[in-house]
Write an enzyme that holds these catalytic residues in place. Structure first.
Site, PDB file in Angstrom:
ATOM      1  N   ASP A 112       7.031   6.067 -69.710  1.00  0.00           N
ATOM      2  CA  ASP A 112       7.324   4.751 -69.133  1.00  0.00           C
ATOM      3  C   ASP A 112       6.326   4.416 -68.032  1.00  0.00           C
ATOM      4  O   ASP A 112       5.713   5.314 -67.442  1.00  0.00           O
ATOM      5  CB  ASP A 112       8.738   4.733 -68.529  1.00  0.00           C
ATOM      6  CG  ASP A 112       9.799   4.961 -69.591  1.00  0.00           C
ATOM      7  OD1 ASP A 112       9.547   4.661 -70.765  1.00  0.00           O
ATOM      8  OD2 ASP A 112      10.883   5.465 -69.213  1.00  0.00           O
TER       9      ASP A 112
HETATM   10  N1  URA Z   1      12.149   9.764 -70.979  1.00  0.00           N
HETATM   11  C1  URA Z   1      12.207   8.604 -70.272  1.00  0.00           C
HETATM   12  O1  URA Z   1      13.271   8.073 -70.031  1.00  0.00           O
HETATM   13  N2  URA Z   1      11.044   8.080 -69.840  1.00  0.00           N
HETATM   14  C2  URA Z   1       9.831   8.651 -70.047  1.00  0.00           C
HETATM   15  O2  URA Z   1       8.809   8.118 -69.611  1.00  0.00           O
HETATM   16  C3  URA Z   1       9.795   9.861 -70.777  1.00  0.00           C
HETATM   17  C4  URA Z   1      10.974  10.392 -71.234  1.00  0.00           C
END
Ligand code: URA
Length: 244
Positions: A112
């Site tokens: 993310d």
């Molecule tokens: N899980 C998440 O919620 N976000 C990420 O960036 C990676 C794994």
């Protein structure tokens, strides 16, 4: 391989541009300027070091690299609100041509925008598939800062399994360890959308910060600063298939 083809394969632009760089004396191999675009180069001579406009490169038949992803970057070629992680790579890495079905260098899975840590990139389709496929169970280790204090019940629910909103089948972490009152280390072997945030929410807590510290046996090196990248060597690639 012809020298102009070599430069093209490594991302130095169109074949015409690559031939132009060579014609203009801007390319050297092993310290020797080479002005013949058709010169045959032995790409199996390891490591094959060449320079383009004074900058040194090592020929890589396939690209395998790691990036310390900083906050505020999207793992997409067409980002929406934030700059793309690809802007952190030098132009030749962004411009490498397609290999098979893989359109140049791609992130291996996504983190993310607000997640930091170890991100792999490659133009090897088999490698990308192997790293991403839940069937191969490559463990990914996340350091999670939680809003609320952690407790035993949350930890045991994370490892026995929680149901997320898009699938009735429970998902379970391969490991969940409290390293502090608000510091959880979570190991996952699959990569569903927002999986860490959704699993932590499902046990009644909330992710405040998220960092991926390790994939398989490969840890994010302490000396790789946020935003920096480096090639993966043979040893790094072997570690990816080892236990964390
Ligand atoms: N899980 C998440 O919620 N976000 C990420 O960036 C990676 C794994």
């Amino acid at each position: 391989m012809r020298l102009s083809e070599l430069l093209y394969s490594q991302g130095f632009g169109t074949r015409r541009l690559c031939a132009g760089l060579i014609d203009n004396g801007l390319v050297a191999i092993g310290g020797q300027a080479c002005t013949d675009p058709g010169a045959e180069v032995d790409v199996n001579a390891q490591p094959l070091v060449y320079t383009v406009q004074g900058q040194s490169w090592v020929f890589q038949a396939r690209a395998y690299l790691m990036l310390h992803k900083p906050v505020g970057h999207e793992c997409s070629h067409r980002p929406g609100a934030w700059p793309s992680v690809y802007t952190l790579l030098p132009a030749p890495l962004r411009q490498r041509p397609a290999t098979g079905k893989v359109q140049g260098v791609q992130a291996v899975g996504r983190l993310d925008q607000d997640t930091t840590g170890l991100l792999l990139l490659s133009d090897d389709g088999t490698f990308i598939h192997r790293m991403n496929s839940p069937r191969h169970h490559v463990p990914k280790v996340y350091e999670v800062t939680t809003k609320h204090p952690l407790d035993e019940r949350q930890l045991s629910r994370l490892t026995t399994g929680v149901v997320l909103d898009d699938d009735p089948k429970p998902v379970a972490a391969a490991g969940a360890q409290a390293l502090g009152e608000h510091h959880l280390q979570l190991t996952l072997t699959e990569g569903k959308y927002h999986q860490v945030k959704r699993m932590v929410a499902a046990v009644g807590n909330r992710v405040e910060a998220l960092h991926r510290s390790r994939i398989g046996g490969l840890a994010l090196p302490a000396d790789l600063a946020p935003g920096d990248w480096r090639w993966l060597g043979e040893g790094d690639l072997a570690l990816l298939h080892a236990a964390p």
